[in-house]
Scaffold this motif. Structure first.
Motif: not given
Length: 161
Positions: A70-74, A36-37, A42-44, A50-53
């Motif tokens: 973070i992903l609870k609504d998916q 994740v870090e 890599k993608n700023s 944001e990275a996890i999504r």
């Protein structure tokens, strides 16, 4: 279904072994704190969320990092919490890292405290609260080696895979 699995865990439960086994069987990547870090750099991205999504746009397994929240609504996300008896965790860490009983106990307690604090700081919720997860796996009861089998059978039965 584009299955995304989140896996929260107590230190020393063997969750990373379960995640690796699932990864191989499902042919999907596992992402942990380091991954994740790297994604952030890599993608700023501004945040881990944001990275996890972004990572969760494709089938994967995400270890920790509050991914379940973070992903609870998916609708394609399956949240797992892995626990074990403290004594089993101590023995596992002693063997894995060649530590004394006291050193393993200190490491387990410190790591669990850090994870609990991190989860609360980022979610305002209690780490390990059963209402946050679809499945709780106790590796002391089930055995690490059986957990991936149980999950695979469940995923197949529910037609997640």
């Amino acid at each position: 279904m584009q299955l995304v699995i989140t896996m929260s865990r107590r230190y020393g439960t063997g969750a990373s072994v379960i995640a690796k086994e699932l990864s191989e069987r499902l042919d999907i990547p596992v992402y942990d704190k380091v991954d994740v870090e790297q994604e952030i750099r890599k993608n700023s991205y501004d945040t881990e969320a944001e990275a996890i999504r972004e990572l969760a746009e494709h089938p994967c397994i995400i270890l920790g990092r509050c991914a379940s929240e973070i992903l609870k609504d998916q609708s394609n996300v399956f949240n797992i919490y892995v626990c074990a008896e403290k004594e089993d965790r101590i023995q596992r860490i002693m063997k894995q890292d060649q530590l004394s009983y006291e050193e393993a106990l200190k490491r387990i307690e410190a790591t669990d405290k850090e994870r609990e604090k991190y989860y609360y700081q980022h979610t305002g919720r209690t780490w390990g609260d059963v209402s946050n997860y679809h499945v709780i796996l106790d590796t002391s009861k089930w055995g690490i080696e059986n957990c991936a089998d149980v999950l695979m059978r469940y995923f197949e039965r529910m037609q997640y895979i």
